[in-house]
Design a protein around this motif. Structure first.
Motif, mmCIF file in Angstrom:
data_model
loop_
_atom_site.group_PDB
_atom_site.id
_atom_site.type_symbol
_atom_site.label_atom_id
_atom_site.label_comp_id
_atom_site.label_asym_id
_atom_site.label_seq_id
_atom_site.Cartn_x
_atom_site.Cartn_y
_atom_site.Cartn_z
ATOM 1 N N LYS A 37 0.741 -1.375 -0.047
ATOM 2 C CA LYS A 37 -0.104 0.002 -0.033
ATOM 3 C C LYS A 37 0.643 1.184 -0.106
ATOM 4 O O LYS A 37 1.614 1.330 0.771
ATOM 5 C CB LYS A 37 -0.765 0.139 1.158
ATOM 6 C CG LYS A 37 -1.954 -1.175 1.256
ATOM 7 C CD LYS A 37 -2.940 -1.111 2.586
ATOM 8 C CE LYS A 37 -3.771 -2.011 2.494
ATOM 9 N NZ LYS A 37 -4.854 -2.182 3.699
ATOM 10 N N GLY A 38 0.681 2.221 -0.914
ATOM 11 C CA GLY A 38 1.281 3.253 -0.953
ATOM 12 C C GLY A 38 2.354 3.259 -1.950
ATOM 13 O O GLY A 38 3.218 4.364 -2.355
ATOM 14 N N SER A 39 2.669 2.104 -2.467
ATOM 15 C CA SER A 39 3.907 1.982 -3.610
ATOM 16 C C SER A 39 3.182 1.711 -4.737
ATOM 17 O O SER A 39 2.117 1.335 -5.122
ATOM 18 C CB SER A 39 4.744 0.769 -3.266
ATOM 19 O OG SER A 39 5.255 0.964 -1.882
ATOM 20 N N GLU A 40 3.732 2.321 -6.028
ATOM 21 C CA GLU A 40 3.481 1.989 -7.366
ATOM 22 C C GLU A 40 3.627 0.649 -7.663
ATOM 23 O O GLU A 40 4.532 -0.007 -7.158
ATOM 24 C CB GLU A 40 4.390 2.832 -8.172
ATOM 25 C CG GLU A 40 3.722 4.212 -8.266
ATOM 26 C CD GLU A 40 4.287 5.190 -9.364
ATOM 27 O OE1 GLU A 40 3.787 5.004 -10.438
ATOM 28 O OE2 GLU A 40 5.382 6.181 -9.307
ATOM 29 N N ALA A 41 2.490 -0.013 -8.346
ATOM 30 C CA ALA A 41 2.486 -1.367 -8.662
ATOM 31 C C ALA A 41 3.922 -1.478 -9.698
ATOM 32 O O ALA A 41 3.982 -0.675 -10.577
ATOM 33 C CB ALA A 41 1.382 -1.797 -9.469
ATOM 34 N N PRO A 42 4.585 -2.665 -9.565
ATOM 35 C CA PRO A 42 5.830 -2.896 -10.369
ATOM 36 C C PRO A 42 5.260 -3.414 -11.740
ATOM 37 O O PRO A 42 4.091 -3.741 -12.077
ATOM 38 C CB PRO A 42 6.359 -4.169 -9.692
ATOM 39 C CG PRO A 42 5.126 -4.710 -8.981
ATOM 40 C CD PRO A 42 4.367 -3.910 -8.463
ATOM 41 N N GLU A 43 6.168 -3.531 -12.777
ATOM 42 C CA GLU A 43 5.804 -4.018 -13.740
ATOM 43 C C GLU A 43 5.629 -5.583 -13.903
ATOM 44 O O GLU A 43 4.739 -6.155 -14.599
ATOM 45 C CB GLU A 43 6.699 -3.308 -14.899
ATOM 46 C CG GLU A 43 6.786 -2.011 -15.388
ATOM 47 C CD GLU A 43 7.549 -1.933 -16.511
ATOM 48 O OE1 GLU A 43 7.794 -2.579 -17.425
ATOM 49 O OE2 GLU A 43 8.285 -0.549 -16.651
#
Length: 332
Positions: A138-144
């Protein structure tokens, strides 16, 4: 944490490699079902011991991707102990982002003993039942890309949450199941198989997952893909590796060993993580299939799963020197 291209998820361990010199290996007529034996109730000499920190399927994959020049992070759990601190520091030295690593009181960092003999190994394992949760995301951008591998036996709800997460966030999932995940069976991890962009296993593991004695790799590839992954990769030790993306079935032989293998721990991790990294870098499946065996070849020239992992420059140097026959071949 900022967006990364490659996020590995799985348990971290410290491996103590104990090189045996007084043991006996017994196999059946087909060199299957091998057992190692030592004298019971006696003092047995060993040749050497080497402690390797911050390893495990997913930490190995994160280090592999980082050495290939990909921005990489790891989600794992350590105990609030010196071993946990040393694992985190080891990853930082490899340029693996450690922001998402969780330190939990009341647990010991996983510590395994690897009995090494004649380039093969038997591993004594124990995974702590950490409190797994995807709240750390939560609070982190999703990785590729997400690379999922070995977890402890209490992790099933966590894996269901991860399957939901990758589907909702458009993350490409690479799944290399550990021993426990294979033992769960495909039905219990149906959502993980269906969410997987790439799936990795060896021939014997595919037979266990499918509950079959089928030996035809083309049939195994097809049946594994029926479980949901877009790309299936099956390795077959010294015989090479195979892929199937729903259209083409490809085969590649192993990259020639420059010398007899020293120790084979981490060869599968090196192959799978390098294949995934190649796709993450925008390469086609055939190119990824050429990359994987090279890192695998170099890893077995050293003790431990990470010492032999290559940089992209070194890997491409090996590729430039590959023999003429080292090319993907269509088999369907």
């Amino acid at each position: 944490m900022k967006k990364v291209k490659f996020l590995a998820v799985g348990d971290i361990v410290i491996d103590a490699f104990i090189e045996l010199e007084d043991a006996r290996v017994t196999c059946d007529v087909n060199d299957d079902n091998c057992t190692i034996s030592m004298r019971f109730g006696d003092k047995i000499p060993y040749k050497d011991v080497e402690v390797v920190k911050a390893v495990g399927n997913s930490p190995n994959a994160s280090t592999s991707a980082a050495r290939l020049g990909i921005e990489t992070a790891l989600i794992t759990h350590v105990g609030n102990d010196e071993n946990g601190k040393e694992c985190i520091e080891t990853l930082k030295k490899e340029a693996v982002l450690t922001d998402l690593i969780q330190t939990q009181d009341g647990f010991k960092t996983n510590y395994h003993y690897v009995l090494s003999y004649d380039a093969e190994r038997t591993i004594l394992i124990k995974h702590a039942d950490f409190n797994y949760s995807i709240d750390v995301l939560k609070g982190s951008e999703a990785p590729e890309w997400m690379y999922l591998s070995s977890l402890a036996e209490n992790s099933l709800p966590y894996q269901h949450d991860l399957a939901k997460y990758v589907k909702e966030n458009g993350v490409k999932l690479a799944f290399q199941p550990g021993t426990f995940q294979i033992s769960l069976g495909a039905e219990n991890l149906k959502d993980i198989y269906e969410a997987s962009y790439i799936f990795f296993c060896n021939v014997q593991e595919s037979q266990r997952i499918l509950k079959t004695e089928e030996k035809d790799v083309k049939i195994l590839l097809s049946k594994m893909r029926d479980l949901g992954p877009k790309i299936v990769v099956i390795t077959d030790g010294p015989k090479g590796a195979y892929t199937y993306d729903g259209q083409d079935m490809l085969y590649i032989p192993i990259y020639p060993d420059p010398a007899p293998p020293v120790e084979r721990t981490g060869a599968g991790d090196a192959f799978s993580s390098t294949f995934t990294s190649a796709l993450a870098l925008g390469m086609p499946v055939g190119q990824a299939l050429m990359w994987g065996p090279i890192n695998s070849m170099n890893v077995v020239q050293y003790i431990g799963a990470q010492k032999g992992l290559l940089t992209r420059k070194k890997l491409e140097e090996f590729l430039a020197k590959a023999p003429e026959h080292y090319k993907p071949k269509k088999i369907n």
